[in-house]
Design a protein around this motif. Structure first.
Motif, PDB file in Angstrom:
ATOM      1  N   THR A 160     -42.547 -10.405  -4.170  1.00 51.49           N
ATOM      2  CA  THR A 160     -42.742 -10.990  -5.491  1.00 51.49           C
ATOM      3  C   THR A 160     -42.112 -12.375  -5.562  1.00 51.49           C
ATOM      4  OG1 THR A 160     -40.775  -9.906  -6.302  1.00 51.49           O
ATOM      5  CG2 THR A 160     -42.874  -8.792  -6.686  1.00 51.49           C
ATOM      6  N   THR A 181     -44.947  -8.291 -11.595  1.00 50.58           N
ATOM      7  CA  THR A 181     -45.470  -8.234 -10.230  1.00 50.58           C
ATOM      8  C   THR A 181     -44.755  -7.208  -9.344  1.00 50.58           C
ATOM      9  OG1 THR A 181     -44.006 -10.059  -9.587  1.00 50.58           O
ATOM     10  CG2 THR A 181     -46.235 -10.634 -10.294  1.00 50.58           C
ATOM     11  N   SER A 182     -43.819  -6.464  -9.927  1.00 47.91           N
ATOM     12  CA  SER A 182     -43.129  -5.465  -9.093  1.00 47.91           C
ATOM     13  C   SER A 182     -43.255  -4.047  -9.631  1.00 47.91           C
ATOM     14  CB  SER A 182     -41.642  -5.823  -8.945  1.00 47.91           C
ATOM     15  OG  SER A 182     -41.027  -5.810 -10.208  1.00 47.91           O
ATOM     16  N   ALA A 190     -46.556  -3.832  -4.723  1.00 47.64           N
ATOM     17  CA  ALA A 190     -45.840  -5.056  -4.331  1.00 47.64           C
ATOM     18  C   ALA A 190     -45.445  -5.004  -2.858  1.00 47.64           C
ATOM     19  CB  ALA A 190     -44.604  -5.249  -5.204  1.00 47.64           C
ATOM     20  N   GLN A 218     -51.006  -7.549  -5.914  1.00 51.43           N
ATOM     21  CA  GLN A 218     -50.650  -6.284  -6.558  1.00 51.43           C
ATOM     22  C   GLN A 218     -51.158  -6.200  -8.000  1.00 51.43           C
ATOM     23  OE1 GLN A 218     -48.548  -8.571  -5.312  1.00 51.43           O
ATOM     24  NE2 GLN A 218     -46.548  -8.588  -6.310  1.00 51.43           N
TER      25      GLN A 218
END
Ligand code: MTE
Length: 322
Positions: A51, A79-80, A95, A222
């Protein structure tokens, strides 16, 4: 999304994903500070690595008034903490694993009830439509939410190019099927490829977004690179990622979650605090990234977009067509 059968799961297991996220965040912070050595640091480090490498900026970007004033979820959280079963069912799996997805070249085939079926490539999608920033809340069916500065443009603008006929009552979307790149597809967790669908009037609604990015940059893998849907008034599972096919249909398409567990996931999937999921309440949600002590928020009808979209469902019994 949860794939356990109703009998396998306690309701207390459901809403605690946000708490899980908070714990994971705490562990990550602790790892960064050198506290608690050995606390699962390997997967966390690799999630952090993926990320931290940011995507390419998207230009030109038209700022819009959508969602101004909403507190945005951080880039790291967006994003995680993901649902993308093609890369595993854990929230950090996408991710960790999605960097192997090749997003160039990328084409979307458009077919079915339309006068001009064909194909459109990602470069044409990026250059041929004005990319706007729209801050939308994405409310997952699991009772957590994020506020994301999405980049993209109205889905209807793309659909119109292919001239749907009067027989096109619905539109169906399909994700890439390629187990070499998407290892989650080697398992039977879902009936691959992932598919979703909208009624034509929903798809043509200006709020329905075909997204190519977030935070002013191309979509991280992701989050559904290179192109995904974001339907802000519906539960997150309607927002299908990494789309390779669009088909106009006369009849209601069979979509992944609805087919798999029709009592739990309906075709419409409109955010509705009045209609509980069979295993948990939908009245409240947690915002990912807020502390566990900050409490829950009231979920609003149509996720707060009722003024814009309620008219689409006038006269429908929303507990039957959920
Ligand atoms: N699209 C595909 N192809 N595969 C998935 O597993 N998960 C859905 C949706 N789109 C999913 C998908 C669900 S359940 C949610 S909540 C959102 O993606 C999550 O989007 P995000 O990870 O960008 O927050």
């Amino acid at each position: 999304m949860l794939i356990k059968k109703p009998a396998d799961i306690k309701s207390s297991e459901i809403t605690d994903y946000a708490d899980f996220k908070q714990r994971r965040y705490f562990i990550k912070q602790a790892a960064l500070l050198g506290i608690g050595a050995g606390l699962g640091s390997l997967p966390l480090q690799s999630a952090a690595k993926n990320t931290d490498s940011r995507s390419r900026p998207l230009k030109p970007l038209l700022k819009t008034s959508y969602g101004q004033g909403l507190k945005q979820t951080s880039y790291d959280d967006i994003t995680s903490y993901n649902n993308f079963y093609e890369f595993g069912t854990g929230k950090s799996d996408p991710a960790d694993a999605a960097h192997n997805l090749k997003t160039r070249p990328w084409n979307i085939v458009v077919e079915g009830e339309c006068e001009a079926p064909g194909e459109i490539g990602i470069e044409e999608i990026l250059s041929g439509f004005v990319q706007e920033e729209r801050i939308y809340r994405l409310r997952c069916v699991e009772a957590w939410a994020m506020v994301v500065p999405w980049v993209g443009f109205s889905l209807g603008d793309l659909l119109k190019r292919f001239k749907p006929t009067s027989r096109a009552k619905y539109v169906m979307f399909e994700t890439l099927f390629d187990p070499d790149q998407m290892p989650g597809q080697l398992r039977n967790t879902l009936d691959w490829p992932y598919t979703e669908g909208l009624r034509m009037d929903e798809a043509m609604h200006p709020l329905a977004l075909l997204s190519t990015g977030l935070y002013g940059e191309e979509l991280p893998n992701q989050n559904g690179a290179p192109v995904r849907l974001v339907i802000p008034w519906k539960y997150g599972f309607k927002s299908i990622k990494s789309i390779v096919k669009i088909r106009f249909t006369e009849t209601m398409p069979k979509t992944t979650w609805w087919q798999m567990q029709p009592k739990e996931y309906g075709f419409y999937a409109n955010v509705n605090p009045q209609v509980d999921h069979p295993r948990w309440s939908q009245k409240k949600h947690r915002n990912i990234g807020e502390g566990i002590f900050s409490g829950k928020h009231e979920t609003l009808m149509f996720n707060g977009y009722a003024d814009e979209v309620a008219g689409l469902y006038k006269g429908m019994d929303l507990s039957k067509y959920f």
